[in-house]
Write a protein that holds these residues in place. Structure first.
Motif, PDB file in Angstrom:
ATOM      1  N   ILE A 268       0.845  -1.180   0.000  1.00 26.78           N
ATOM      2  CA  ILE A 268       0.000   0.000   0.000  1.00 26.78           C
ATOM      3  C   ILE A 268       0.887   1.238   0.000  1.00 26.78           C
ATOM      4  CG2 ILE A 268      -1.803   1.297   1.205  1.00 26.78           C
ATOM      5  CD1 ILE A 268      -2.745  -1.271   2.482  1.00 26.78           C
ATOM      6  N   ASP A 269       0.823   2.007  -1.089  1.00 24.53           N
ATOM      7  CA  ASP A 269       1.616   3.230  -1.183  1.00 24.53           C
ATOM      8  C   ASP A 269       1.064   4.307  -0.257  1.00 24.53           C
ATOM      9  OD1 ASP A 269       3.231   2.134  -3.146  1.00 24.53           O
ATOM     10  OD2 ASP A 269       1.937   2.842  -4.776  1.00 24.53           O
ATOM     11  N   ALA A 270       1.942   5.240   0.105  1.00 21.17           N
ATOM     12  CA  ALA A 270       1.505   6.401   0.875  1.00 21.17           C
ATOM     13  C   ALA A 270       0.598   7.276   0.013  1.00 21.17           C
ATOM     14  CB  ALA A 270       2.712   7.195   1.354  1.00 21.17           C
ATOM     15  N   GLY A 271      -0.175   8.133   0.693  1.00 21.58           N
ATOM     16  CA  GLY A 271      -1.038   9.067  -0.018  1.00 21.58           C
ATOM     17  C   GLY A 271      -2.398   8.485  -0.342  1.00 21.58           C
ATOM     18  N   LEU A 272      -3.299   9.363  -0.727  1.00 21.19           N
ATOM     19  CA  LEU A 272      -4.663   8.930  -1.019  1.00 21.19           C
ATOM     20  C   LEU A 272      -5.230   9.864  -2.095  1.00 21.19           C
ATOM     21  CD1 LEU A 272      -6.722   6.806  -0.176  1.00 21.19           C
ATOM     22  CD2 LEU A 272      -7.544   8.353   1.609  1.00 21.19           C
ATOM     23  N   SER A 273      -4.902   9.560  -3.345  1.00 23.87           N
ATOM     24  CA  SER A 273      -5.339  10.400  -4.450  1.00 23.87           C
ATOM     25  C   SER A 273      -5.327   9.605  -5.745  1.00 23.87           C
ATOM     26  CB  SER A 273      -4.438  11.630  -4.599  1.00 23.87           C
ATOM     27  OG  SER A 273      -3.134  11.242  -4.991  1.00 23.87           O
ATOM     28  N   SER A 274      -5.995  10.171  -6.756  1.00 29.89           N
ATOM     29  CA  SER A 274      -6.008   9.530  -8.068  1.00 29.89           C
ATOM     30  C   SER A 274      -6.353  10.562  -9.129  1.00 29.89           C
ATOM     31  CB  SER A 274      -7.030   8.390  -8.109  1.00 29.89           C
ATOM     32  OG  SER A 274      -6.991   7.724  -9.356  1.00 29.89           O
ATOM     33  N   THR A 275      -5.677  10.476 -10.270  1.00 26.70           N
ATOM     34  CA  THR A 275      -5.986  11.304 -11.432  1.00 26.70           C
ATOM     35  C   THR A 275      -6.435  10.387 -12.559  1.00 26.70           C
ATOM     36  OG1 THR A 275      -4.404  13.041 -10.850  1.00 26.70           O
ATOM     37  CG2 THR A 275      -5.062  12.884 -13.171  1.00 26.70           C
ATOM     38  N   ASP A 276      -7.561  10.740 -13.181  1.00 21.34           N
ATOM     39  CA  ASP A 276      -8.154   9.845 -14.174  1.00 21.34           C
ATOM     40  C   ASP A 276      -8.775  10.631 -15.316  1.00 21.34           C
ATOM     41  OD1 ASP A 276      -8.088   7.043 -12.723  1.00 21.34           O
ATOM     42  OD2 ASP A 276      -8.709   8.537 -11.241  1.00 21.34           O
ATOM     43  N   PHE A 277      -8.891   9.953 -16.463  1.00 20.41           N
ATOM     44  CA  PHE A 277      -9.520  10.516 -17.647  1.00 20.41           C
ATOM     45  C   PHE A 277     -10.621   9.569 -18.096  1.00 20.41           C
ATOM     46  CE2 PHE A 277      -5.481  12.535 -17.378  1.00 20.41           C
ATOM     47  CZ  PHE A 277      -5.634  13.796 -17.931  1.00 20.41           C
ATOM     48  N   PHE A 278     -11.786  10.134 -18.342  1.00 17.96           N
ATOM     49  CA  PHE A 278     -12.946   9.347 -18.754  1.00 17.96           C
ATOM     50  C   PHE A 278     -13.239   9.605 -20.224  1.00 17.96           C
ATOM     51  CE2 PHE A 278     -17.731   9.329 -19.174  1.00 17.96           C
ATOM     52  CZ  PHE A 278     -17.860   7.947 -19.229  1.00 17.96           C
ATOM     53  N   ARG A 279     -13.299   8.532 -20.998  1.00 19.86           N
ATOM     54  CA  ARG A 279     -13.662   8.619 -22.411  1.00 19.86           C
ATOM     55  C   ARG A 279     -15.004   7.923 -22.604  1.00 19.86           C
ATOM     56  NH1 ARG A 279      -9.033   6.297 -26.062  1.00 19.86           N
ATOM     57  NH2 ARG A 279      -9.131   4.637 -24.502  1.00 19.86           N
ATOM     58  N   PRO A 280     -16.077   8.680 -22.778  1.00 19.84           N
ATOM     59  CA  PRO A 280     -17.397   8.045 -22.939  1.00 19.84           C
ATOM     60  C   PRO A 280     -17.469   7.254 -24.239  1.00 19.84           C
ATOM     61  CG  PRO A 280     -17.535  10.398 -23.382  1.00 19.84           C
ATOM     62  CD  PRO A 280     -16.152  10.150 -22.851  1.00 19.84           C
ATOM     63  N   ASP A 281     -18.230   6.177 -24.209  1.00 20.89           N
ATOM     64  CA  ASP A 281     -18.409   5.356 -25.409  1.00 20.89           C
ATOM     65  C   ASP A 281     -19.154   6.103 -26.501  1.00 20.89           C
ATOM     66  OD1 ASP A 281     -17.167   3.207 -24.148  1.00 20.89           O
ATOM     67  OD2 ASP A 281     -19.064   2.430 -23.361  1.00 20.89           O
ATOM     68  N   ASP A 282     -20.048   6.991 -26.103  1.00 25.71           N
ATOM     69  CA  ASP A 282     -20.868   7.719 -27.066  1.00 25.71           C
ATOM     70  C   ASP A 282     -21.529   8.876 -26.336  1.00 25.71           C
ATOM     71  OD1 ASP A 282     -22.114   8.385 -29.454  1.00 25.71           O
ATOM     72  OD2 ASP A 282     -22.753   6.329 -29.878  1.00 25.71           O
ATOM     73  N   GLU A 283     -22.283   9.669 -27.077  1.00 16.66           N
ATOM     74  CA  GLU A 283     -22.995  10.776 -26.464  1.00 16.66           C
ATOM     75  C   GLU A 283     -24.263  10.279 -25.756  1.00 16.66           C
ATOM     76  OE1 GLU A 283     -22.283  10.946 -29.832  1.00 16.66           O
ATOM     77  OE2 GLU A 283     -20.653  12.416 -29.891  1.00 16.66           O
ATOM     78  N   THR A 284     -24.865  11.176 -24.989  1.00 18.65           N
ATOM     79  CA  THR A 284     -26.117  10.873 -24.292  1.00 18.65           C
ATOM     80  C   THR A 284     -27.249  11.674 -24.937  1.00 18.65           C
ATOM     81  OG1 THR A 284     -25.772  12.638 -22.670  1.00 18.65           O
ATOM     82  CG2 THR A 284     -24.900  10.457 -22.135  1.00 18.65           C
ATOM     83  N   PHE A 285     -28.501  11.246 -24.681  1.00 14.28           N
ATOM     84  CA  PHE A 285     -29.638  11.841 -25.375  1.00 14.28           C
ATOM     85  C   PHE A 285     -30.792  12.104 -24.406  1.00 14.28           C
ATOM     86  CE2 PHE A 285     -27.018   9.837 -28.475  1.00 14.28           C
ATOM     87  CZ  PHE A 285     -27.060  10.705 -29.569  1.00 14.28           C
TER      88      PHE A 285
END
Length: 786
Positions: free
Chosen positions: A613-630
């Motif tokens: 278990i690494d020190a710290g408590l954080s995360s950086t992420d990128f979300f790529r949606p499969d498609d648009e919403t309607f």
């Protein structure tokens, strides 16, 4: 504030205290020692050659530091790339969705070089020690023009021999997008019901409460710049400015502080962003420009401005057979919204299963201000056209308009559904929204009241609109979640809210996913030096895509928090649950730890953690949606038209909107109210107009009619919830939906009110004069027939 569950709960907006007390910071609030101020000399001609710019008198005035022409600025600020509307986030057009002709983007400059192409285009920049000195010196700059023939409408611009705005674009054509699917010829051949209509979606101004503004100062560390700008997408501005000035992206920091309204018109970099940044870099001093309200009308891009010719073929029972739509988009003088016709085309089918569809479009340059995104960007136009078409079919077939809609809806069991316009809808239950709206409004009783009123000489109109729109544009969005050693939570997002309320919704999500204290969650946005690369807030993507990224980060932080909790509680990680604000052992509710205790272990006591278990408590992420919403919904408007004055009053308004799963009901209602105000205003009040010489005649708030509270009834807002599969939240987006539904609903209501006078169509806005003339024309025709 303590709640068992925050998502779906009514909570107060966290942003409001600073916004309503005036303690927020906007671009114009910046006071930097040594700051210079810019005033721009603007063209009084729609089209002219610049033959001379004499800056000597202005330069001689006290406090004036510099006066630059377009040629001067071009020495250190390169030509600009064209822009597009809300879908322009790096996506390429899908070749399966339509024929997108490759047309070059014309080269433009931040300050005009050689030629001006619209009234209000910048010709020179005056830099002085104060804004007042800059404005005085601006009047001393002498510019000689040689006027050229101009074109004020696409129709004029496409005529043979018309003046050309750009030599490389014959016919002034800036974009084309065409799409055909199904046997259109067969659909129209021998159709029992045929209707056609030319429809205008007029030019509008966004009129944000805060006009645009930009300030920049040199950064001695990076040898670049810090730029403050009132924008919806600070990372885009940073990248654009860096490219234009020949700097690396790491040398430019863009900050969008609080933004006083965007509505799409603050998407992308404007000429003034480049001018101010270039001047600050060249002069090595802080520089600021703040737009006046009259400049906002002249030089902030406009919205809508389409002409559409529609043809519909249907059976006697109202069942649609085919649809033809031909759209001409006025692009204005430079490329800002070249993709608007495509967005209209992609949504041309609306909520309906249309067997055959043909869509043709052209974007045409004219000598007017550029047209770009405005709350909906191409989709309100599509909804307006198809919803007027449905009412025209209902009128021709003699069927109630609600029933025509019902008979043509895409059934809920056929989703995901690809329409003949080429768009793949995620989920929907259109009849459910229609039924709810009819029930809430008491539709049958309204029709009885309408008949009674007409017998008394009062003219009520009932208008329906069932809409669907496209939201949640990609290609990605970003999030960083960092739990601080105290257990407080810091969220950094690549979106840029300007009223949508993500500081509240993101805090709600953090409270539910991490057991964080709602009041101790801080959401950071708008600063490219601290937020991960993002695509800003537009196209109702803040929660659907920005929230999608946040959930990825929250999931990872939660998973690690469970690992640490398991270590502290001497249990297996898979046995840890988050309940009642604590990470506890499942089945043993008295054994638990708070997020604060977990954070303390992650930072202060990190040496005691297991090596895995690494020190710290954080995360950086990128979300790529499969498609648009309607998102979708049904709106019902009830209006009364005065036969004596032509005045139209909205006396009742019912909306049923489906934006997927609702995180914050308060914020959703707020977005609906704002959207309704702008959509109804398009129908009844607003229009940007130029005279035949190219001069704007609605360039002040005395001339451009925006709505006031007395124009509206109490809105009756309701919702259904149909989740999207394209993000974990099931959220679709709500920022533009009410605007898209309300304009056609009110338009249909006004036309319905005027039906006794033989009116089957009237173009917006429905001003008292226009309505009065239509009524009296109908009366005269009736008298002549008698």
């Amino acid at each position: 504030m303590v709640l068992s569950r925050y998502v779906g709960a009514q909570v107060r907006r966290k942003e409001d205290p600073r916004l309503i007390t005036g303690t927020s910071t906007y671009v114009d609030d910046l006071k930097i020692p040594g700051m210079l101020h810019v005033a721009l000399v603007r063209s009084p001609y729609p089209h002219a050659t610049i033959t001379r710019v004499d800056t000597a008198a202005a330069l001689a005035m006290p406090g004036v530091v510099a006066v630059l022409t377009g040629e001067d600025l071009a020495q250190f600020c390169g030509p600009l790339e064209g822009g597009s509307a809300e879908g322009a986030s790096g996506e390429q057009a899908d070749p399966d969705q339509g024929e997108d002709e490759e047309i070059p983007t014309p080269r433009t400059y931040a300050i005009a070089v050689d030629r001006v192409r619209f009234v209000g285009e910048a010709v020179a920049a005056v830099v002085a020690e104060s804004a007042y000195l800059a404005e005085d010196a601006r009047d001393a700059v002498e510019v000689d023009f040689e006027p050229l023939p101009s074109v004020g409408t696409p129709e004029e611009a496409q005529r043979e021999g018309a003046p050309q705005l750009y030599d490389e674009l014959p016919g002034n054509i800036g974009s084309r997008w065409n799409h055909t699917d199904g046997d259109v010829e067969a659909a129209f051949r021998d159709a029992p019901v045929l209707v056609k209509q030319r429809i205008r979606s007029q030019r509008l101004a966004g009129v944000p409460m805060e006009p645009r503004g930009v300030a920049a100062m040199p950064d001695p560390i990076t040898r670049g710049l810090t730029v403050w700008t009132s924008t919806q997408a600070p990372h885009w501005n940073r990248n654009d400015i860096a490219e234009a000035l020949g700097l690396s992206q790491s040398q430019v920091r863009a900050i969008a502080p609080d933004v006083g309204g965007g509505f799409g018109v603050k998407i992308g970099s404007y000429q003034e962003d480049y001018i101010v940044a270039a001047l600050a870099h060249k002069l090595q001093r802080p520089v600021k420009w703040i737009e006046s309200r009259s400049e906002n009308f002249l030089a902030t891009h406009h919205g809508r401005d389409q002409w559409a010719d529609i043809e519909v073929a249907a059976e006697k029972d109202g069942k649609l057979r085919g649809l033809r739509v031909s759209v001409i988009q006025d692009l204005g003088a430079y490329p800002k919204g070249t993709d608007l016709p495509e967005l209209t085309g992609r949504m041309a089918a609306g909520c309906y299963d249309i067997p055959a569809l043909d869509f043709r479009s052209s974007g045409v340059y004219t000598n007017t201000m550029a047209v770009g995104a405005y709350r909906g960007a191409g989709r309100p136009e599509a909804a307006y056209y198809i919803e007027r078409a449905i009412d025209l079919v209902a009128d021709e077939a003699g069927i109630d308009p609600a029933e025509v809609r019902r008979r043509n809806f895409i059934p809920p069991d056929r989703f995901p559904f690809t329409t003949r316009a080429g768009e793949k809808y995620d989920s929907g239950d259109y009849e459910k929204a229609l039924n709810r709206a009819l029930e809430v409004a008491g539709y049958e009783e309204l029709r009885r009241q309408q008949a009674d009123a007409r017998s008394q000489g009062r003219f009520l109109g009932i208008g329906l609109a069932s809409y669907v729109e496209i939201c949640g544009f990609g290609p990605y969005e970003s999030s960083t979640v960092r739990v601080e050693p105290s257990g407080d939570v810091s969220i950094f997002t690549g979106i840029k809210p300007q009223g949508q309320g993500q500081e509240t919704t993101f805090s709600q999500l953090a409270a539910d996913y991490l057991g964080a204290d709602f009041d101790r969650v801080v959401v950071h946005h708008g600063d490219t030096s601290s937020t991960p690369m993002g695509n800003g807030t537009m196209g109702s993507r803040g929660l659907a895509v920005g929230g999608g990224a946040l959930v990825l980060s929250l999931d990872k932080v939660q998973a690690k928090a469970k690992q640490i909790a398991a270590f502290l509680l001497e249990a297996a990680a898979e046995d840890i649950e988050l309940a009642e604000g604590k990470f506890r052992v499942r089945g043993v509710p008295d054994r638990g730890v708070t997020l604060g205790q977990i954070a303390e272990a992650a930072y202060d006591d990190a040496d005691d953690l297991p090596k895995e278990i690494d020190a710290g408590l954080s995360s950086t992420d990128f979300f790529r949606p499969d498609d648009e919403t309607f998102p979708f919904g049904t709106h019902i408007a009830v209006v009364e038209a005065s036969p004596d004055t032509g005045d139209v009053k909205v006396i009742r308004y019912v909306s049923v909107d489906d934006c997927g799963i609702i995180v914050s009901p308060t914020l959703v209602d707020g977005q609906v109210h704002g959207g309704l105000a702008q959509g109804i205003a398009q129908a009844l009040l607003e229009e940007i107009r130029y005279d035949p010489s190219g001069e704007m005649i609605t360039g002040t708030l005395n001339d451009y009619a925006i709505p006031r509270a007395h124009h509206f009834p109490i809105f009756e807002t309701h919702h259904t919830e149909t989740p999207t599969p394209h993000n974990r939240l099931g959220a679709k987006g709500i920022g533009e939906a009410a605007t898209i539904g309300s304009t056609p609903a009110v338009a249909n209501a006004v036309i319905d009110a005027l039906e006794p006078f033989g009116v089957t169509h009237l173009d917006m806005p429905f001003t008292p004069e226009k309505v009065w003339r239509a009524i009296n024309t109908g009366k005269q025709a009736e008298m002549a027939a008698d």
